[in-house]
Structure formats: structure tokens, C-alpha cells
Design an enzyme around this catalytic site. Structure first.
Site, PDB file in Angstrom:
ATOM      1  N   ARG A   1       7.263  -5.282   2.909  1.00  0.00           N
ATOM      2  CA  ARG A   1       6.311  -6.095   2.464  1.00  0.00           C
ATOM      3  C   ARG A   1       6.176  -5.892   1.003  1.00  0.00           C
ATOM      4  O   ARG A   1       6.001  -4.719   0.415  1.00  0.00           O
ATOM      5  CB  ARG A   1       4.547  -5.043   3.322  1.00  0.00           C
ATOM      6  CG  ARG A   1       3.835  -5.924   2.492  1.00  0.00           C
ATOM      7  CD  ARG A   1       2.376  -5.645   3.898  1.00  0.00           C
ATOM      8  NE  ARG A   1       2.286  -4.114   3.290  1.00  0.00           N
ATOM      9  CZ  ARG A   1       1.049  -3.479   3.777  1.00  0.00           C
ATOM     10  NH1 ARG A   1       0.072  -5.017   4.692  1.00  0.00           N
ATOM     11  NH2 ARG A   1       0.507  -2.959   4.441  1.00  0.00           N
TER      12      ARG A   1
ATOM     13  N   GLU B   1      -5.590 -12.181   7.362  1.00  0.00           N
ATOM     14  CA  GLU B   1      -6.135 -10.562   7.187  1.00  0.00           C
ATOM     15  C   GLU B   1      -7.866 -11.317   6.937  1.00  0.00           C
ATOM     16  O   GLU B   1      -8.130 -10.785   6.873  1.00  0.00           O
ATOM     17  CB  GLU B   1      -5.496 -10.030   6.689  1.00  0.00           C
ATOM     18  CG  GLU B   1      -3.932 -10.311   5.811  1.00  0.00           C
ATOM     19  CD  GLU B   1      -4.163  -8.821   5.113  1.00  0.00           C
ATOM     20  OE1 GLU B   1      -3.697  -7.563   6.157  1.00  0.00           O
ATOM     21  OE2 GLU B   1      -2.997  -8.678   4.206  1.00  0.00           O
TER      22      GLU B   1
ATOM     23  N   ASP C   1      -8.185  -5.224   7.511  1.00  0.00           N
ATOM     24  CA  ASP C   1      -8.581  -6.624   6.229  1.00  0.00           C
ATOM     25  C   ASP C   1      -9.291  -7.068   7.113  1.00  0.00           C
ATOM     26  O   ASP C   1      -9.662  -7.949   7.288  1.00  0.00           O
ATOM     27  CB  ASP C   1      -6.560  -7.041   5.390  1.00  0.00           C
ATOM     28  CG  ASP C   1      -6.722  -6.218   4.609  1.00  0.00           C
ATOM     29  OD1 ASP C   1      -7.316  -5.215   3.799  1.00  0.00           O
ATOM     30  OD2 ASP C   1      -5.560  -5.729   3.992  1.00  0.00           O
TER      31      ASP C   1
ATOM     32  N   HIS D   1       0.817  -1.005   0.260  1.00  0.00           N
ATOM     33  CA  HIS D   1      -0.030  -0.146  -0.050  1.00  0.00           C
ATOM     34  C   HIS D   1       0.445   0.978  -0.502  1.00  0.00           C
ATOM     35  O   HIS D   1       0.764   2.194   0.025  1.00  0.00           O
ATOM     36  CB  HIS D   1      -0.577   0.193   1.158  1.00  0.00           C
ATOM     37  CG  HIS D   1      -1.968  -0.927   1.103  1.00  0.00           C
ATOM     38  ND1 HIS D   1      -2.463  -1.131  -0.094  1.00  0.00           N
ATOM     39  CD2 HIS D   1      -2.379  -2.136   2.117  1.00  0.00           C
ATOM     40  CE1 HIS D   1      -4.111  -2.646   0.710  1.00  0.00           C
ATOM     41  NE2 HIS D   1      -3.272  -2.742   1.804  1.00  0.00           N
TER      42      HIS D   1
HETATM   43  C1  3PY Z   1      -3.680  -4.361   7.972  1.00  0.00           C
HETATM   44  O1  3PY Z   1      -4.424  -3.942   8.652  1.00  0.00           O
HETATM   45  O2  3PY Z   1      -5.100  -5.135   6.550  1.00  0.00           O
HETATM   46  C2  3PY Z   1      -2.779  -4.291   7.363  1.00  0.00           C
HETATM   47  O3  3PY Z   1      -2.032  -4.584   6.351  1.00  0.00           O
HETATM   48  C3  3PY Z   1      -1.930  -3.365   7.836  1.00  0.00           C
HETATM   49  O4  3PY Z   1      -0.716  -2.788   6.778  1.00  0.00           O
HETATM   50 MG    MG Z   2      -4.269  -5.400   4.626  1.00  0.00          MG
END
Ligand code: 3PY
Ligand code: MG
Length: 254
Positions: free
Chosen positions: A71, A150, A176, A46
Site C-alpha cells: 500500500r 473510502e 476511513d 500508515h
Molecule cells: C481503512 O480502514 O481506512 C484502511 O485504510 C485500512 O487500512
Molecule cells: Mg484508510
């Protein structure tokens, strides 16, 4: 290596807080390192980072004395190997949802016999002041593959993901996680339901002998994560830190 690796620190039971670099400005990563962050994570999912800013950001973080984490974008395992070649010590892969995702990711991070990473870590070895043979000797032990958890799918497959030999740990994305657990109804990374699931993920990771990391949006969440058994906490995004500092400086002049 001049000092203890990130992996060795975590194995010794230390907890590490990483700053989060989203702006493709290497000196900002260095400033975070010089401000006391033990590690800096360069975000290609991101954040604005591309491979060139990661190349410079890794060197800048190293110059500032911090461990280097990257990342990668979703399903971009070729980039996992590349950022390791450039000197990353750990790679965080988003949206790892099942054992097959985890194996493909670990294959890109680990050399044979654990994985399938191709040889070419010349810049990484140079940054560490190593010869390539020394790098190879410690690579599979010291370079970490952290799988992001996530989604409900990932939670259902957590035991299998943790059982993948080349996976060193998990990294929770609470935004997420809250979005997918609520099927798009809410974004509640700090809410009790999300945090309860995060506590279960850490417990499972620790029971499996693997590391647990998490992204935190409030400083108190860092302390709570530590108490849950997390050893790697991300807190502090460069864009927010600059905005907060600038806002305060301007307000002091009014
Ligand atoms: C999330 O919280 O989904 C993340 O990927 C943190 O960067
Ligand atoms: Mg995320």
C-alpha cells in the site's frame, strides 16, 4: 514465475487472506509468510515502511512463500511504479476518489498501451526467476492496481472508477469509510452501516468483472466479506499480533 501469480489465483476464484505489515522489519514479514499467510501487504501509508524496508520486505515475503502487496502513500503514484520494480505483485492506492485519481494510479501500474509505467523491473524479474521479456509479457495481466474506496465521493464515482481499464479492482478501507460517511462523527468499521456499504461496493465490483478487497478488523469479518463477494481480505496487523502473543506469553508466567 515458480507458481501461480496472485492475479491468476484471484481470477480462478480463490480467495486470499493477506497479513498486514506495518513494522519496517523484513523478517516479521517473512514470519507472517511462514506462518501461513498467502500474501503479505507492506503498508507505506500508515505503517512505518519506507522504500528500503519495502525492498527488503518484498524479498523476505517472497522467501517465506507469500505474495507481495504494497500500500503506497496518498497520491504517490511514482512509488507505485517503484514498488512494482522491486517485486510487488499488487499495489493498493489509498483515497482514490474519482476517475482522474484512478487513471493516474493505473498509469503508474500498467505499461503501454494501458498505462504509462516506465521500464526498469530488473529486481522484480530477478525475484521471480524471469528474464525481463517474460516479465513484460505478463505484467499488465498479472500486476494488480487496487483502488481504495473510502469516501462518499469515491462511492458516488464508483462506476467510473471501475470502468478505468487499468484498474483491476477496489479495496475497501472500512475505518476511513465510516469516518467519512459520518462526516467525522464516528469510527465504526465493523458497524452495520459501514458493512452494508461494503457489501454494495463488492456487488458493483463483481458486476463490473473487477476484484474486491477489504481490510478486516475481526476474523468473522473475513468470513462475512467472503460471503459478500470479496476475494482479497486483509486481516492481522504485525504490531497487534506481536502484542497479543507477548501479552499471552507474559500472562502464562504469572
Ligand atoms: C481503512 O480502514 O481506512 C484502511 O485504510 C485500512 O487500512
Ligand atoms: Mg484508510
Amino acid at each position: 514465475m515458480s507458481s501461480q501469480s496472485l492475479a491468476a489465483k484471484l481470477r480462478d476464484g480463490s480467495t486470499v487472506v493477506t497479513g498486514w505489515s506495518t513494522l519496517a522489519v523484513p523478517i516479521l514479514a517473512e514470519l507472517m509468510a511462514r506462518s501461513g499467510y498467502e500474501a503479505v501487504t507492506l503498508d507505506m501509508q500508515h505503517g512505518h515502511h519506507d522504500i528500503l524496508s519495502v525492498r527488503e520486505g518484498i524479498a523476505a515475503s517472497s522467501l517465506g512463500g507469500a505474495h507481495r502487496i504494497v500500500r503506497i502513500p496518498v497520491e504517490d503514484n511514482a512509488t507505485a511504479s517503484r514498488v512494482l520494480d522491486l517485486g510487488a505483485e499488487a499495489v493498493i492506492a489509498p483515497m482514490i476518489n474519482n476517475a482522474a485519481d484512478a487513471v493516474a494510479f493505473a498509469d503508474a501500474v500498467k505499461y503501454p498501451p494501458v498505462g504509462k509505467r516506465s521500464w526498469g523491473p530488473h529486481r522484480a524479474a530477478m525475484l521471480n526467476g524471469e528474464v525481463p521479456a517474460d516479465y513484460l509479457e505478463r505484467a499488465n495481466r498479472d500486476l494488480l492496481a487496487l483502488a481504495m474506496i473510502e469516501t462518499p465521493e469515491a462511492i458516488a464515482a464508483l462506476d467510473e472508477i471501475l470502468a478505468v481499464p487499468g484498474i483491476d479492482g477496489v479495496f475497501v478501507g472500512p475505518s476511513d469509510l465510516s469516518l467519512t460517511l459520518s462526516n467525522g462523527a464516528s469510527l465504526d468499521p465493523n458497524g452495520p452501516e459501514t458493512q452494508a456499504v461494503a457489501a454494495e461496493i463488492a456487488a458493483k465490483a463483481n458486476a463490473a468483472g473487477k476484484f474486491a478487497g477489504i481490510f478486516c478488523l475481526l476474523p468473522e469479518k473475513v468470513h462475512e466479506a467472503r460471503a459478500m463477494g470479496y476475494c482479497l481480505m486483509a486481516y492481522g496487523i504485525d504490531m497487534m499480533l506481536v502484542t497479543a502473543g507477548a501479552t499471552e506469553a507474559v500472562s502464562e508466567t504469572r
